[in-house]
Scaffold this motif. Sequence first.
Motif, PDB file in Angstrom:
ATOM      1  N   ILE A  14      44.795  47.708  44.472  1.00  0.00           N
ATOM      2  CA  ILE A  14      43.724  47.044  45.018  1.00  0.00           C
ATOM      3  C   ILE A  14      42.582  46.132  44.294  1.00  0.00           C
ATOM      4  N   VAL A  15      42.761  46.824  42.925  1.00  0.00           N
ATOM      5  CA  VAL A  15      41.511  46.595  42.242  1.00  0.00           C
ATOM      6  C   VAL A  15      42.093  45.120  41.473  1.00  0.00           C
ATOM      7  N   MET A  16      43.334  44.607  41.802  1.00  0.00           N
ATOM      8  CA  MET A  16      43.756  43.788  41.228  1.00  0.00           C
ATOM      9  C   MET A  16      43.646  42.728  41.938  1.00  0.00           C
ATOM     10  N   ALA A  17      43.515  42.781  43.195  1.00  0.00           N
ATOM     11  CA  ALA A  17      43.281  41.727  43.886  1.00  0.00           C
ATOM     12  C   ALA A  17      41.743  40.673  44.285  1.00  0.00           C
ATOM     13  N   LEU A  18      40.684  42.144  44.125  1.00  0.00           N
ATOM     14  CA  LEU A  18      39.733  41.740  44.159  1.00  0.00           C
ATOM     15  C   LEU A  18      39.180  41.723  42.669  1.00  0.00           C
ATOM     16  N   ALA A  19      39.746  41.665  42.020  1.00  0.00           N
ATOM     17  CA  ALA A  19      39.144  41.213  40.790  1.00  0.00           C
ATOM     18  C   ALA A  19      39.879  39.550  40.485  1.00  0.00           C
ATOM     19  N   LEU A  20      40.893  39.633  40.581  1.00  0.00           N
ATOM     20  CA  LEU A  20      41.631  38.370  41.349  1.00  0.00           C
ATOM     21  C   LEU A  20      40.287  37.291  42.127  1.00  0.00           C
ATOM     22  N   LYS A  21      40.511  37.731  43.322  1.00  0.00           N
ATOM     23  CA  LYS A  21      39.300  37.034  43.784  1.00  0.00           C
ATOM     24  C   LYS A  21      37.796  36.968  43.817  1.00  0.00           C
ATOM     25  N   TYR A  22      36.789  37.151  42.766  1.00  0.00           N
ATOM     26  CA  TYR A  22      36.644  37.515  41.910  1.00  0.00           C
ATOM     27  C   TYR A  22      37.039  36.455  40.699  1.00  0.00           C
ATOM     28  N   ALA A  23      38.403  36.087  40.542  1.00  0.00           N
ATOM     29  CA  ALA A  23      38.088  34.979  39.206  1.00  0.00           C
ATOM     30  C   ALA A  23      38.200  33.788  39.534  1.00  0.00           C
ATOM     31  N   ASP A  24      38.062  33.992  40.905  1.00  0.00           N
ATOM     32  CA  ASP A  24      37.865  32.166  41.600  1.00  0.00           C
ATOM     33  C   ASP A  24      38.614  30.781  40.337  1.00  0.00           C
ATOM     34  N   GLY A  25      40.330  31.281  40.545  1.00  0.00           N
ATOM     35  CA  GLY A  25      41.236  30.542  39.806  1.00  0.00           C
ATOM     36  C   GLY A  25      40.813  31.005  38.544  1.00  0.00           C
ATOM     37  N   TRP A  26      40.893  31.477  38.388  1.00  0.00           N
ATOM     38  CA  TRP A  26      40.471  31.125  36.742  1.00  0.00           C
ATOM     39  C   TRP A  26      39.883  31.386  36.222  1.00  0.00           C
ATOM     40  N   THR A  27      39.106  31.012  36.284  1.00  0.00           N
ATOM     41  CA  THR A  27      37.423  30.624  35.679  1.00  0.00           C
ATOM     42  C   THR A  27      36.521  30.626  35.427  1.00  0.00           C
ATOM     43  N   ARG A  28      36.349  32.411  35.820  1.00  0.00           N
ATOM     44  CA  ARG A  28      35.842  33.450  35.294  1.00  0.00           C
ATOM     45  C   ARG A  28      36.564  34.836  34.374  1.00  0.00           C
ATOM     46  N   PHE A  29      36.174  34.791  33.024  1.00  0.00           N
ATOM     47  CA  PHE A  29      36.634  35.216  32.300  1.00  0.00           C
ATOM     48  C   PHE A  29      37.171  36.797  32.220  1.00  0.00           C
ATOM     49  N   TRP A  30      36.500  37.394  32.523  1.00  0.00           N
ATOM     50  CA  TRP A  30      36.290  38.754  32.941  1.00  0.00           C
ATOM     51  C   TRP A  30      36.995  39.416  34.038  1.00  0.00           C
ATOM     52  N   PRO A  31      36.473  38.683  35.071  1.00  0.00           N
ATOM     53  CA  PRO A  31      37.081  38.961  36.061  1.00  0.00           C
ATOM     54  C   PRO A  31      39.044  38.834  36.006  1.00  0.00           C
ATOM     55  N   SER A  32      39.507  37.489  35.477  1.00  0.00           N
ATOM     56  CA  SER A  32      40.494  37.343  35.290  1.00  0.00           C
ATOM     57  C   SER A  32      41.768  38.152  34.233  1.00  0.00           C
ATOM     58  N   VAL A  33      40.706  38.562  33.670  1.00  0.00           N
ATOM     59  CA  VAL A  33      40.870  39.817  32.718  1.00  0.00           C
ATOM     60  C   VAL A  33      41.014  40.763  32.959  1.00  0.00           C
ATOM     61  N   ILE A  34      40.514  41.401  34.403  1.00  0.00           N
ATOM     62  CA  ILE A  34      40.682  43.148  35.157  1.00  0.00           C
ATOM     63  C   ILE A  34      41.649  42.598  35.576  1.00  0.00           C
ATOM     64  N   GLY A  35      41.851  41.533  36.382  1.00  0.00           N
ATOM     65  CA  GLY A  35      42.964  41.811  37.528  1.00  0.00           C
ATOM     66  C   GLY A  35      44.201  41.127  36.811  1.00  0.00           C
ATOM     67  N   ILE A  36      44.314  40.952  35.467  1.00  0.00           N
ATOM     68  CA  ILE A  36      45.779  40.842  34.885  1.00  0.00           C
ATOM     69  C   ILE A  36      45.980  42.408  34.447  1.00  0.00           C
ATOM     70  N   ALA A  37      44.802  43.167  33.797  1.00  0.00           N
ATOM     71  CA  ALA A  37      44.772  44.251  33.517  1.00  0.00           C
ATOM     72  C   ALA A  37      45.299  45.125  34.585  1.00  0.00           C
ATOM     73  N   ALA A  38      45.176  44.963  35.252  1.00  0.00           N
ATOM     74  CA  ALA A  38      44.825  45.985  36.495  1.00  0.00           C
ATOM     75  C   ALA A  38      46.373  45.987  36.926  1.00  0.00           C
ATOM     76  N   ALA A  39      46.821  44.303  36.659  1.00  0.00           N
ATOM     77  CA  ALA A  39      48.428  44.207  37.565  1.00  0.00           C
ATOM     78  C   ALA A  39      49.453  44.901  36.391  1.00  0.00           C
ATOM     79  N   LEU A  40      49.115  44.585  35.412  1.00  0.00           N
ATOM     80  CA  LEU A  40      49.865  45.426  34.544  1.00  0.00           C
ATOM     81  C   LEU A  40      49.731  47.013  34.571  1.00  0.00           C
ATOM     82  N   GLY A  41      48.443  47.867  34.738  1.00  0.00           N
ATOM     83  CA  GLY A  41      48.510  49.060  35.012  1.00  0.00           C
ATOM     84  C   GLY A  41      49.281  49.428  36.481  1.00  0.00           C
ATOM     85  N   SER A  42      49.550  48.652  37.427  1.00  0.00           N
ATOM     86  CA  SER A  42      49.473  49.011  39.110  1.00  0.00           C
ATOM     87  C   SER A  42      51.234  49.150  39.168  1.00  0.00           C
ATOM     88  N   VAL A  43      51.972  47.848  37.602  1.00  0.00           N
ATOM     89  CA  VAL A  43      52.940  47.445  37.957  1.00  0.00           C
ATOM     90  C   VAL A  43      54.062  49.207  37.050  1.00  0.00           C
TER      91      VAL A  43
END
Length: 105
Positions: A14-43
């Motif tokens: 859920i954190v990953m999905a929220l972060a990717l929403k806030y990443a705005d199509g990979w245009t925002r750095f920190w939400p993108s990083v959090i999204g990728i890290a959360a995806a890896l952590g979740s898996v």
Amino acid sequence: MAWLILVAASAVEIVMALALKYADGWTRFWPSVIGIAAALGSVFLLTLAMKQLPAGTAYAIWTGIGSVGITVLGIMLFGDSPSAARLLCIAMIVGGVAGLKLLEA
């Protein structure tokens, strides 16, 4: 313990999905990083849970909790539609997840 790990994996999903929403199509750095890290952590957590749980059950519950969680947060945070049809679909997902947990032996 595997069920707690699976719930944690779902929460991180859920954190990953929220972060990717806030990443705005990979245009925002920190939400993108959090999204990728959360995806890896979740898996990673899902993989640990699958050591003791049936793969199909674990995966369905992981995606179910994640789907319901992000849908509810979408309604609360982003003004997504809380239509009766969407709420019925959420209820069906919850019912399916509960059924899988009850049938897991």
